[in-house]
Motif scaffolding. Structure first.
Motif, PDB file in Angstrom:
ATOM      1  N   ALA A 232       0.826  -1.211   0.000  1.00 30.87           N
ATOM      2  CA  ALA A 232       0.000   0.000   0.000  1.00 30.87           C
ATOM      3  C   ALA A 232       0.859   1.259   0.000  1.00 30.87           C
ATOM      4  CB  ALA A 232      -0.925  -0.005   1.213  1.00 30.87           C
ATOM      5  N   LEU A 233       1.918   1.249   0.813  1.00 31.95           N
ATOM      6  CA  LEU A 233       2.747   2.433   0.992  1.00 31.95           C
ATOM      7  C   LEU A 233       3.485   2.817  -0.292  1.00 31.95           C
ATOM      8  CD1 LEU A 233       4.042   4.522   2.924  1.00 31.95           C
ATOM      9  CD2 LEU A 233       5.762   2.781   3.471  1.00 31.95           C
ATOM     10  N   ALA A 234       4.144   1.852  -0.915  1.00 35.74           N
ATOM     11  CA  ALA A 234       5.016   2.144  -2.050  1.00 35.74           C
ATOM     12  C   ALA A 234       4.286   2.231  -3.378  1.00 35.74           C
ATOM     13  CB  ALA A 234       6.131   1.101  -2.129  1.00 35.74           C
ATOM     14  N   ALA A 235       2.968   2.048  -3.360  1.00 31.04           N
ATOM     15  CA  ALA A 235       2.195   2.317  -4.576  1.00 31.04           C
ATOM     16  C   ALA A 235       2.234   3.812  -4.888  1.00 31.04           C
ATOM     17  CB  ALA A 235       0.756   1.846  -4.395  1.00 31.04           C
ATOM     18  N   ASP A 236       2.558   4.622  -3.878  1.00 31.25           N
ATOM     19  CA  ASP A 236       2.721   6.068  -4.050  1.00 31.25           C
ATOM     20  C   ASP A 236       4.126   6.326  -4.598  1.00 31.25           C
ATOM     21  OD1 ASP A 236       3.091   8.782  -3.845  1.00 31.25           O
ATOM     22  OD2 ASP A 236       2.472   8.924  -1.738  1.00 31.25           O
ATOM     23  N   PRO A 237       4.267   6.873  -5.808  1.00 30.66           N
ATOM     24  CA  PRO A 237       5.591   7.075  -6.407  1.00 30.66           C
ATOM     25  C   PRO A 237       6.460   8.080  -5.659  1.00 30.66           C
ATOM     26  CG  PRO A 237       3.883   8.115  -7.735  1.00 30.66           C
ATOM     27  CD  PRO A 237       3.181   7.287  -6.713  1.00 30.66           C
ATOM     28  N   SER A 238       5.868   8.884  -4.760  1.00 30.30           N
ATOM     29  CA  SER A 238       6.668   9.852  -4.012  1.00 30.30           C
ATOM     30  C   SER A 238       7.460   9.199  -2.881  1.00 30.30           C
ATOM     31  CB  SER A 238       5.773  10.949  -3.436  1.00 30.30           C
ATOM     32  OG  SER A 238       4.923  10.438  -2.408  1.00 30.30           O
ATOM     33  N   VAL A 239       7.114   7.942  -2.563  1.00 33.69           N
ATOM     34  CA  VAL A 239       7.829   7.225  -1.492  1.00 33.69           C
ATOM     35  C   VAL A 239       9.174   6.746  -2.035  1.00 33.69           C
ATOM     36  CG1 VAL A 239       7.826   5.183  -0.003  1.00 33.69           C
ATOM     37  CG2 VAL A 239       5.732   6.529  -0.294  1.00 33.69           C
TER      38      VAL A 239
ATOM     39  N   GLN B 291       7.728  -6.758  -6.423  1.00 34.51           N
ATOM     40  CA  GLN B 291       6.449  -7.093  -7.050  1.00 34.51           C
ATOM     41  C   GLN B 291       5.829  -5.873  -7.730  1.00 34.51           C
ATOM     42  OE1 GLN B 291       3.874  -9.659  -4.708  1.00 34.51           O
ATOM     43  NE2 GLN B 291       2.065  -8.555  -5.412  1.00 34.51           N
ATOM     44  N   LEU B 292       6.017  -4.692  -7.153  1.00 34.80           N
ATOM     45  CA  LEU B 292       5.471  -3.459  -7.710  1.00 34.80           C
ATOM     46  C   LEU B 292       6.329  -2.916  -8.854  1.00 34.80           C
ATOM     47  CD1 LEU B 292       4.455  -1.669  -4.375  1.00 34.80           C
ATOM     48  CD2 LEU B 292       2.879  -2.526  -6.125  1.00 34.80           C
ATOM     49  N   GLY B 293       7.466  -3.560  -9.094  1.00 37.82           N
ATOM     50  CA  GLY B 293       8.350  -3.107 -10.162  1.00 37.82           C
ATOM     51  C   GLY B 293       9.162  -1.885  -9.803  1.00 37.82           C
TER      52      GLY B 293
END
Length: 348
Positions: free
Chosen positions: A239-246, A266-268
């Motif tokens: 959930a956290l790293a789906a935000d590209p600003s992280v 997994q999120l690439g």
């Protein structure tokens, strides 16, 4: 040579039985039982052979009462599942063996007042000389547990208030090193995957992470609490790293960091090109994560060793040692390939 009881059972062989069997005095058998050296070697071997032949076992409790010491310590521990607890217990057992002490382990099923009180009662029945508590919850430092008077006690990974010896890794400095490392690389924000809110060490790391960010003029984002497991680190990071600003994550232990890295793969999202990850503990496998994990090394061996030194000092002083306060063991940042400057920052 032993008498038959009315029940038809035979009583255990006594020291007098061994003396008669070996053809020596009871005093000689006593000296052999207590490991004294003022016995002729051939006599000692004859007495030992008689003990074995009769199945005689020296009364350890009686010997302990005579010398006023049981050569046994108790360890109260909430869980054996964490890396740190296992390493600390290993160090405690090693130091106890060096001093010819045995260890009685009381694992707690839960972190409640009743569970801890029950552990004390069980240790009292075991007749131990002192207790080491490896207990990460806040129950002790809130003063909700009265530690047993007169019994030497050392607390690890929590706080027992004034008058008790406490040994712990420097949690505040470790979290500061992790957070500052990411800031120094050029990250404008550091997200934290913390341990449970009930954990004394986890909340110390949260406090230090926040204060380090604020010292750099950065308002800390919301903290995300896991349960020390890889799965919790994985789910939080999805959930956290789906935000590209992280771009930077500090996990409160290496297992959660491993879960975070799985989610990032997994999120690439590249590690450390897109997101840098720092763990905590420096478990043996940390250098084999992909990429190898930057982490904070805790010296669990020194914590266990120093805790035993403090306990033995209290035991030698008859349980009335004036030694109290906190002994803090330094932590160390181990930099590996999981951290780097964010994209667009000079040197990335």
């Amino acid at each position: 040579m032993t008498d038959t009881l009315k029940t038809g059972q035979r009583r255990p062989p006594s020291m007098a039985d061994v003396a008669q069997h070996a053809g020596v005095s009871s005093q000689t058998v006593s000296r052999v039982s207590n490991g004294l050296t003022n016995v002729d070697e051939s006599t000692r071997e004859r007495v030992l052979a008689s003990m074995q032949a009769l199945g005689y076992r020296p009364n350890g409790a009686a010997r302990a009462l005579k010398r006023g010491r049981f050569n046994s310590i108790g360890v109260i521990m909430f869980t054996l599942a964490t890396f740190g607890n296992m390493r600390t217990l290993d160090a405690i057992a090693t130091e106890a063996a060096k001093a010819d002490y045995s260890v009685t382990l009381i694992p707690l099923a839960d972190q409640t007042l009743g569970a801890v009180s029950g552990a004390y009662r069980r240790l009292n029945d075991q007749a131990v000389d002192g207790v080491v508590i490896v207990f990460e919850a806040h129950l002790i430092d809130r003063g909700e547990i009265a530690l047993p008077p007169g019994l030497p006690v050392v607390v690890i990974d929590s706080n027992a208030g004034s008058g008790y010896a406490v040994v712990d890794n420097d949690q505040l400095e470790g979290a500061r090193l992790a957070t500052q490392h990411l800031l120094d690389l050029g990250h404008r924000q550091v997200h934290h995957i913390a341990g449970p809110t009930t954990s004394f060490s986890a909340m110390h790391r949260v406090d230090s992470w926040r204060s380090t960010l604020r010292a750099s003029g950065i308002e800390p984002p919301s903290v995300h609490h896991g349960d020390w497991s890889t799965e919790s680190g994985y789910q939080i990071t999805l959930a956290l790293a789906a935000d590209p600003s992280v771009t930077a994550i500090f996990a409160a232990n290496d297992q959660m960091a491993l879960g975070a890295m799985r989610a990032l793969h997994q999120l690439g999202r590249d590690i450390p090109g897109d997101v840098s990850v720092v763990g905590y503990d420096d478990m043996e496998e940390a250098h084999s994560f992909w990429p190898p994990l930057t982490t904070v090394r805790q010296d669990f061996h020194s914590v266990g060793r120093i805790a035993m030194e403090r306990l033995f000092e209290q035991i030698a002083a008859g349980g009335h040692s004036s030694l109290g306060g906190v002994t803090t063991v330094p932590t160390e940042l181990v930099v590996r390939e999981s951290t780097g400057a964010p994209r667009g920052v000079s040197g990335s």
